[in-house]
Scaffold this active site. Structure first.
Site, PDB file in Angstrom:
ATOM      1  N   ALA A 108     -54.779 -89.025  34.695  1.00 48.75           N
ATOM      2  CA  ALA A 108     -54.456 -89.158  36.013  1.00 48.75           C
ATOM      3  C   ALA A 108     -54.107 -87.899  36.753  1.00 48.75           C
ATOM      4  O   ALA A 108     -53.874 -87.171  36.094  1.00 48.75           O
ATOM      5  CB  ALA A 108     -53.281 -90.195  35.907  1.00 48.75           C
ATOM      6  N   LYS A 109     -53.799 -88.344  38.062  1.00 53.96           N
ATOM      7  CA  LYS A 109     -53.494 -87.024  38.832  1.00 53.96           C
ATOM      8  C   LYS A 109     -53.048 -87.637  40.212  1.00 53.96           C
ATOM      9  O   LYS A 109     -53.499 -88.497  40.684  1.00 53.96           O
ATOM     10  CB  LYS A 109     -54.685 -85.848  39.108  1.00 53.96           C
ATOM     11  CG  LYS A 109     -54.177 -84.663  39.549  1.00 53.96           C
ATOM     12  CD  LYS A 109     -53.769 -83.961  38.374  1.00 53.96           C
ATOM     13  CE  LYS A 109     -53.331 -82.645  38.713  1.00 53.96           C
ATOM     14  NZ  LYS A 109     -53.184 -81.492  37.378  1.00 53.96           N
TER      15      LYS A 109
END
Length: 434
Positions: free
Chosen positions: A123-124
């Protein structure tokens, strides 16, 4: 330079060492995934999973400025894959953050976590804001509002943010506090990279730079290139590049060139890295440091050296720059600093590239340690942290090296082969619901 490039450089505060004309990061990530297709066997039927982020959240982040006006910022949280566990990846505050960039960074986190065997997906997140352009109070309000907006997708067992470009331990403290207040109970495990007093881990601040050093050392060992006496050039002199440079220096290497947002410097006799770090701490950048001479950024990429460490932003080593690189080993401290076309050129020229998904995995590895410690409320010593980090990084490097040798591919492709097998096997075993 084009007007667009000039405008970009101006927004970045004169970051002349960056490359505003770099290709879109998501396209680079997809091309890297495609290069693994021939090695997936029966798992190839799932490869499109990796080219479609599981969840993309775009949020409006309105705050009241100190002068009473209302400002709006755009924020993102992308969960690329959750097949192997909760999402894991940093939060970036930068004026040029885009959804395309965040998608690519989330994808690279999926590969990185799987390549080193961590039980996380990728994720980011990010907000399009220059932290230097807002007050401390405004920055805290931006962080709290953003955390509240993405609170519907994050959590200790769902998606765990961490620091990235433009964020730090205090950003994580504010995020943790905001999430906890909204939930009605303290949730230290919702983020990593926190201050020690709030459940942070010893060794976390140095972990990414330490991982860069460890993988460089291991690459040198396989090539018969010892760190002691080696010539090193480092682009980016923050938490990754600065700490990596210090560890190279302490091991007896000569750091001959360094670059940050304010200056690019060279001293072929070796730069006093502790003095340079002290200067940055006092002045906010390398500009004005007297222990090295100014250097044009394009000349930086053409320096003859043993280890070149790009530790800034993505897209820095383009095909044009790759053609002139005279390093024996490129160790990617940043995420996505080398384009696929540049990768091919470096391989043809015999330059070994230690890819980002391995080289800078020290940070997320110690973030994993922090997450585990928060769940158990039992904390380890810094020596224990560093020993566990060393064991995981060396083990991952050796496994990737072996695959690269067996299949005749680059270390990057080898890392993607290992990671994609792990992710897609988990995807296949879980099946599709409904």
């Amino acid at each position: 330079m084009s007007n667009l490039a000039d405008a970009t450089a101006a927004r970045l505060g004169g970051l002349s060492y960056l490359n505003p004309n770099a290709p879109e990061p998501w396209a680079s990530f997809v091309e890297q995934i495609e290069r693994v297709r021939p090695y997936l066997g029966e798992l190839e039927r799932w490869i499109e999973t990796l080219k479609h982020p599981k969840r993309t959240l775009i949020v409006d982040v309105p705050i009241e400025r100190d002068d009473g006006t209302v400002a709006h910022y755009e924020g993102y949280r992308v969960q690329h894959s959750l097949s192997r566990g909760p999402g894991k990846g940093g939060i970036r505050f930068h004026p040029d953050v885009t959804l395309n960039e965040v998608m690519a960074l989330a994808g690279w986190m999926t590969i990185k976590n799987a390549a080193v065997g961590l039980p996380f997906g990728g994720a980011k997140g990010g907000i399009r804001v220059d932290p230097a352009s807002v007050s401390k109070g405004e920055l805290q309000r931006i962080t709290r509002r953003f955390t509240s907006e993405i609170g519907i997708v994050i959590g200790p067992d769902r998606d765990i943010p961490a620091p990235d470009v433009g964020t730090n331990a205090m950003t994580m403290a504010v995020m943790m506090d905001t999430f906890s207040m909204n939930r009605g109970g303290t949730a230290t495990g919702v983020v990593t990279g926190k201050p020690i007093a709030l459940g942070g881990s010893l060794g976390r601040q140095e972990a990414t730079g330490r991982g860069v050093y460890i993988t460089a050392r291991e690459a040198g060992r396989h090539l018969g290139l010892p760190i002691e006496g080696a010539r090193v050039a480092v682009q980016g002199f923050g938490n990754v590049g600065g700490i990596g440079a210090r560890l190279f220096h302490e091991a007896g290497a000569r750091v001959i060139a360094i670059a940050d947002h304010s200056a690019t410097l060279v001293n072929k006799a070796g730069i006093d890295i502790p003095a340079a770090l002290a200067h940055v701490a006092a002045h906010g950048g390398l500009a004005g440091f007297v222990g090295a001479a100014p250097l044009d950024i394009e000349e930086f990429w053409r320096l003859s050296c043993d280890f070149l460490v790009p530790a800034a932003l993505e897209g820095q080593i383009t095909a044009e720059r790759a053609a002139g690189i005279r390093a024996r080993v490129v160790v990617e401290g940043a995420n996505g600093p080398t384009t696929p076309a540049a990768d091919d050129i470096l391989r043809e020229r015999g330059v070994l590239v230690v890819p980002d998904v391995l080289a800078n995995a020290g940070g997320v590895t110690v973030s994993y340690f922090e997450w585990v410690q928060d769940f158990s409320s039992f904390f380890w010593t810094e020596d224990e942290i560093n020993a566990r980090l060393e064991r995981i990084m060396v083990g991952a490097f050796n496994a990737i090296w072996q695959v690269a040798q067996e299949k005749g591919v680059s270390l990057r492709t080898a890392a993607f082969i290992i990671a994609c097998h792990r992710v897609l096997e988990a995807r296949a075993e879980r099946g599709l619901y409904p």
